[in-house]
Design an enzyme around this catalytic site. Structure first.
Site, PDB file in Angstrom:
ATOM      1  N   THR A  95      32.607  -9.414   6.351  1.00 38.88           N
ATOM      2  CA  THR A  95      32.538  -8.156   7.107  1.00 38.88           C
ATOM      3  C   THR A  95      32.707  -8.379   8.606  1.00 38.88           C
ATOM      4  OG1 THR A  95      31.027  -6.371   7.710  1.00 38.88           O
ATOM      5  CG2 THR A  95      30.009  -8.439   7.103  1.00 38.88           C
ATOM      6  N   ASP A  96      33.100  -7.319   9.303  1.00 35.86           N
ATOM      7  CA  ASP A  96      33.173  -7.373  10.769  1.00 35.86           C
ATOM      8  C   ASP A  96      31.788  -7.520  11.408  1.00 35.86           C
ATOM      9  OD1 ASP A  96      32.227  -4.795  10.195  1.00 35.86           O
ATOM     10  OD2 ASP A  96      33.927  -3.752  11.110  1.00 35.86           O
ATOM     11  N   GLU A  97      30.716  -7.193  10.656  1.00 36.71           N
ATOM     12  CA  GLU A  97      29.373  -7.191  11.254  1.00 36.71           C
ATOM     13  C   GLU A  97      28.902  -8.589  11.651  1.00 36.71           C
ATOM     14  OE1 GLU A  97      26.524  -4.666   9.447  1.00 36.71           O
ATOM     15  OE2 GLU A  97      28.020  -3.231   8.807  1.00 36.71           O
TER      16      GLU A  97
ATOM     17  N   TYR B  80      21.312  -8.037   7.086  1.00 36.94           N
ATOM     18  CA  TYR B  80      22.534  -8.048   6.264  1.00 36.94           C
ATOM     19  C   TYR B  80      23.627  -8.883   6.941  1.00 36.94           C
ATOM     20  CZ  TYR B  80      27.138  -6.462   4.725  1.00 36.94           C
ATOM     21  OH  TYR B  80      28.451  -6.429   4.308  1.00 36.94           O
TER      22      TYR B  80
ATOM     23  N   LYS C 109      25.480 -12.407   5.698  1.00 38.68           N
ATOM     24  CA  LYS C 109      26.929 -12.560   5.503  1.00 38.68           C
ATOM     25  C   LYS C 109      27.479 -13.667   6.406  1.00 38.68           C
ATOM     26  CE  LYS C 109      29.311 -10.418   3.218  1.00 38.68           C
ATOM     27  NZ  LYS C 109      29.689 -10.576   1.769  1.00 38.68           N
TER      28      LYS C 109
HETATM   29  P1  NAD Z   1      28.440  -2.846  -3.398  1.00 43.94           P
HETATM   30  O1  NAD Z   1      27.007  -2.909  -2.968  1.00 43.94           O
HETATM   31  O2  NAD Z   1      29.045  -1.536  -3.741  1.00 43.94           O
HETATM   32  O3  NAD Z   1      28.644  -3.778  -4.684  1.00 43.94           O
HETATM   33  C1  NAD Z   1      28.061  -5.041  -4.812  1.00 43.94           C
HETATM   34  C2  NAD Z   1      28.228  -5.496  -6.263  1.00 43.94           C
HETATM   35  O4  NAD Z   1      27.669  -6.823  -6.389  1.00 43.94           O
HETATM   36  C3  NAD Z   1      27.489  -4.617  -7.275  1.00 43.94           C
HETATM   37  O5  NAD Z   1      28.332  -4.352  -8.387  1.00 43.94           O
HETATM   38  C4  NAD Z   1      26.295  -5.457  -7.681  1.00 43.94           C
HETATM   39  O6  NAD Z   1      25.836  -5.192  -9.005  1.00 43.94           O
HETATM   40  C5  NAD Z   1      26.846  -6.861  -7.548  1.00 43.94           C
HETATM   41  N1  NAD Z   1      25.808  -7.874  -7.329  1.00 43.94           N
HETATM   42  C6  NAD Z   1      24.779  -7.816  -6.428  1.00 43.94           C
HETATM   43  N2  NAD Z   1      24.015  -8.926  -6.533  1.00 43.94           N
HETATM   44  C7  NAD Z   1      24.600  -9.704  -7.498  1.00 43.94           C
HETATM   45  C8  NAD Z   1      24.277 -10.996  -8.020  1.00 43.94           C
HETATM   46  N3  NAD Z   1      23.217 -11.675  -7.599  1.00 43.94           N
HETATM   47  N4  NAD Z   1      25.084 -11.504  -8.978  1.00 43.94           N
HETATM   48  C9  NAD Z   1      26.159 -10.798  -9.419  1.00 43.94           C
HETATM   49  N5  NAD Z   1      26.492  -9.582  -8.961  1.00 43.94           N
HETATM   50  C10 NAD Z   1      25.720  -9.036  -8.011  1.00 43.94           C
HETATM   51  O7  NAD Z   1      29.242  -3.587  -2.265  1.00 43.94           O
HETATM   52  P2  NAD Z   1      30.705  -3.254  -1.672  1.00 43.94           P
HETATM   53  O8  NAD Z   1      30.575  -2.211  -0.648  1.00 43.94           O
HETATM   54  O9  NAD Z   1      31.653  -3.110  -2.793  1.00 43.94           O
HETATM   55  O10 NAD Z   1      30.987  -4.627  -0.905  1.00 43.94           O
HETATM   56  C11 NAD Z   1      31.608  -5.720  -1.582  1.00 43.94           C
HETATM   57  C12 NAD Z   1      31.710  -6.892  -0.627  1.00 43.94           C
HETATM   58  O11 NAD Z   1      32.467  -6.503   0.522  1.00 43.94           O
HETATM   59  C13 NAD Z   1      30.360  -7.369  -0.096  1.00 43.94           C
HETATM   60  O12 NAD Z   1      30.400  -8.779  -0.018  1.00 43.94           O
HETATM   61  C14 NAD Z   1      30.263  -6.755   1.289  1.00 43.94           C
HETATM   62  O13 NAD Z   1      29.475  -7.541   2.143  1.00 43.94           O
HETATM   63  C15 NAD Z   1      31.717  -6.750   1.708  1.00 43.94           C
HETATM   64  N6  NAD Z   1      32.111  -5.702   2.674  1.00 43.94           N
HETATM   65  C16 NAD Z   1      31.858  -4.384   2.411  1.00 43.94           C
HETATM   66  C17 NAD Z   1      32.286  -3.405   3.319  1.00 43.94           C
HETATM   67  C18 NAD Z   1      32.056  -1.937   3.064  1.00 43.94           C
HETATM   68  O14 NAD Z   1      32.390  -1.126   3.933  1.00 43.94           O
HETATM   69  N7  NAD Z   1      31.531  -1.541   1.926  1.00 43.94           N
HETATM   70  C19 NAD Z   1      32.970  -3.780   4.478  1.00 43.94           C
HETATM   71  C20 NAD Z   1      33.201  -5.133   4.725  1.00 43.94           C
HETATM   72  C21 NAD Z   1      32.781  -6.094   3.797  1.00 43.94           C
HETATM   73  O1  TDX Z   2      22.448   8.396   6.885  1.00 44.05           O
HETATM   74  C1  TDX Z   2      23.146   7.756   7.700  1.00 44.05           C
HETATM   75  N1  TDX Z   2      23.323   8.245   8.961  1.00 44.05           N
HETATM   76  C2  TDX Z   2      24.035   7.591   9.935  1.00 44.05           C
HETATM   77  O2  TDX Z   2      24.163   8.070  11.062  1.00 44.05           O
HETATM   78  C3  TDX Z   2      23.775   6.493   7.355  1.00 44.05           C
HETATM   79  C4  TDX Z   2      23.621   5.911   5.973  1.00 44.05           C
HETATM   80  C5  TDX Z   2      24.515   5.857   8.333  1.00 44.05           C
HETATM   81  N2  TDX Z   2      24.628   6.377   9.581  1.00 44.05           N
HETATM   82  C6  TDX Z   2      25.440   5.636  10.595  1.00 44.05           C
HETATM   83  C7  TDX Z   2      25.121   4.172  10.734  1.00 44.05           C
HETATM   84  C8  TDX Z   2      26.465   3.575  11.088  1.00 44.05           C
HETATM   85  O3  TDX Z   2      26.694   3.658  12.474  1.00 44.05           O
HETATM   86  O4  TDX Z   2      26.789   5.702  10.125  1.00 44.05           O
HETATM   87  C9  TDX Z   2      27.476   4.466  10.366  1.00 44.05           C
HETATM   88  C10 TDX Z   2      27.962   3.915   9.037  1.00 44.05           C
HETATM   89  O5  TDX Z   2      26.820   3.513   8.309  1.00 44.05           O
HETATM   90  P1  TDX Z   2      26.935   2.793   6.872  1.00 44.05           P
HETATM   91  O6  TDX Z   2      27.754   3.647   5.964  1.00 44.05           O
HETATM   92  O7  TDX Z   2      25.558   2.408   6.455  1.00 44.05           O
HETATM   93  O8  TDX Z   2      27.829   1.504   7.224  1.00 44.05           O
HETATM   94  P2  TDX Z   2      27.607   0.299   8.264  1.00 44.05           P
HETATM   95  O9  TDX Z   2      26.201   0.097   8.605  1.00 44.05           O
HETATM   96  O10 TDX Z   2      28.587   0.522   9.395  1.00 44.05           O
HETATM   97  O11 TDX Z   2      28.073  -0.953   7.341  1.00 44.05           O
HETATM   98  C11 TDX Z   2      29.234  -0.839   6.470  1.00 44.05           C
HETATM   99  O12 TDX Z   2      30.345  -1.485   7.018  1.00 44.05           O
HETATM  100  C12 TDX Z   2      30.345  -2.898   7.041  1.00 44.05           C
HETATM  101  C13 TDX Z   2      28.943  -1.395   5.068  1.00 44.05           C
HETATM  102  O13 TDX Z   2      27.799  -0.764   4.535  1.00 44.05           O
HETATM  103  C14 TDX Z   2      28.767  -2.872   5.090  1.00 44.05           C
HETATM  104  O14 TDX Z   2      28.602  -3.395   3.765  1.00 44.05           O
HETATM  105  C15 TDX Z   2      29.985  -3.492   5.688  1.00 44.05           C
HETATM  106  O15 TDX Z   2      29.827  -4.869   5.793  1.00 44.05           O
END
Ligand code: NAD
Ligand code: TDX
Length: 357
Positions: free
Chosen positions: A135-137, A160, A164
């Site tokens: 992730t960018d975080e 988190y 990562k």
């Molecule tokens: P998500 O939370 O929707 O899904 C995570 C999945 O991993 C789930 O299906 C869960 O059951 C599985 N899981 C959790 N713990 C596990 C374990 N111990 N063993 C096996 N499976 C397990 O997450 P997402 O949003 O799909 O993100 C996927 C990946 O991308 C993550 O690594 C996250 O850090 C990264 N990422 C997400 C975002 C975003 O915006 N969602 C952005 C950048 C990077």
């Molecule tokens: O109820 C809310 N109100 C609000 O203002 C929630 C849930 C979020 N927010 C804000 C927080 C953030 O600035 O909105 C923005 C987006 O929040 P999230 O959807 O929780 O995402 P963020 O914290 O930016 O992280 C996401 O992007 C990077 C993903 O959840 C991560 O898994 C990924 O790595």
């Protein structure tokens, strides 16, 4: 470089991005076997994969990436040539409530998976890839100007992000120390179908559909760069197949917007599609206590993946939001099914203390 794996282990494939990835690659590469290992935590949902579950090149294994014995057996049985590692605890607010599971899965789980791949691939004569999804975080928080590049030093600020970042460091250390052939992608905020409604975009759409309050943290001025998930998974497939071993790729959409403007865009689209009076859902917005340590802004320089690997996002924010709102409005049973009791407990501990219930 061209890499065509015949057997791929996908971890976390029942989650949001993992399931969108599998829906794309299982159909795109019928000669490649995809084995999905997922623990099915609250975020994992096999319903996402219903349209590929009977495909001859797809298999599901219910299990944990921390289970070294299971991993050794799966590597022995399937001769994986690639691992695509999505499995993680992924929600920043949950990591603030309790970081423990984030270290167990994101750090220790990644280590166990790395060890399994290293052992199985020791002495392998043909190419292998460990693709770590990050992730960018990990880079911390930006001010109003500038972008992260692959050379930006790590400065994670939430539990988190720290978990990562630790995982990224372990992957690179395995590359340097044991010559494990890895690639890493760091991606901006994804959105689209099958996202668990704890994340901002599906949460806003869901609450607007139900006429419930919309929580905006702080003053709503924090900025994110939003990438449509189908564009992301195409980029991931290109990186796995074309990127050099040991390389890192930043994947963003160049679609920055502050949270309040994004919430307005979403609510106005819900009003438009459902025929409500234009602007009426904006009355649901509630400004609530800010997220502790809330990162102000993320932005990524995606020019290397565009220039060197030929990927470009196909959706701008307006197009992606239209498709996303339409998907959630068309899939109310999916939304209702994922919102079980455990999620409601989380929602009240997360938002009850912020002046909203
Ligand atoms: P998500 O939370 O929707 O899904 C995570 C999945 O991993 C789930 O299906 C869960 O059951 C599985 N899981 C959790 N713990 C596990 C374990 N111990 N063993 C096996 N499976 C397990 O997450 P997402 O949003 O799909 O993100 C996927 C990946 O991308 C993550 O690594 C996250 O850090 C990264 N990422 C997400 C975002 C975003 O915006 N969602 C952005 C950048 C990077
Ligand atoms: O109820 C809310 N109100 C609000 O203002 C929630 C849930 C979020 N927010 C804000 C927080 C953030 O600035 O909105 C923005 C987006 O929040 P999230 O959807 O929780 O995402 P963020 O914290 O930016 O992280 C996401 O992007 C990077 C993903 O959840 C991560 O898994 C990924 O790595």
């Amino acid at each position: 470089m061209s890499f065509t794996p015949t057997s791929v282990l996908v971890t976390g494939g029942a989650g949001f991005i993992g399931s969108n990835y599998l829906l794309h690659v299982v159909r795109a590469w019928p000669e490649t076997l995809y084995v999905n290992l997922d623990a099915l935590t609250y975020a994992g949902n096999l319903a996402n994969l219903a349209s590929v579950e009977d495909a001859p090149n797809y298999r599901f294994i219910h299990g944990d990436i921390n289970d070294a014995e299971l991993l050794a057996r799966l590597f022995a049985e399937n001769a994986f040539e690639a691992v695509v590692h999505f499995a993680a605890e992924s929600h920043v607010d949950r990591s603030i409530l309790d970081p423990t599971a984030f270290v167990t899965t994101n750090v220790h789980g990644t280590l166990v998976l790395l060890q399994a791949a290293r052992t199985a691939w020791d002495g392998a004569g043909t190419p292998r890839r460990f693709h770590h999804i990050s992730t960018d975080e990990v880079f911390g928080s930006l001010g109003p100007e500038g972008v992260f590049t692959a050379e930006t030093p790590y400065a994670p600020r939430s539990p988190y992000a720290a978990s990562k970042a630790s995982a990224d460091h372990l992957v690179r250390a395995f590359g340097t120390t044991y010559h494990l052939p890895y690639v890493i992608t760091n991606t901006s905020n994804n959105y689209g179908p099958y996202q668990f409604p704890e994340k901002l975009i599906p949460l806003v759409i869901r609450n607007a559909m139900k006429g419930e309050p919309i929580p905006v943290y702080g003053n709503g001025q924090n900025v994110r760069d939003w990438l449509y998930v189908e564009d992301h998974v195409k980029a991931l497939d290109i990186v796995l197949r074309r990127a050099e071993e040991g390389s890192t790729w930043l994947i963003g959409a160049d679609q920055e917007i502050n949270n309040l403007d994004l919430v307005h865009l979403l609510l106005d689209e819900v009003d438009r599609v459902t025929g409500k009076h234009a602007g009426s859902s904006r009355a649901l917005i509630r400004f609530v206590a800010d997220r502790p340590g809330h990162d102000f802004r993320y932005a990524l320089d995606s020019s290397p993946i565009e220039d060197q690997l030929g990927w470009k996002p196909e959706h701008d924010l307006n197009a992606g939001i239209r498709r996303t709102v339409a998907w959630y409005l068309d899939n109310v049973p999916w939304m209702d099914a994922v919102l079980d009791g455990a999620y409601r407990d989380y929602y009240s501990s997360q938002y009850g203390s912020r002046g909203m219930n």
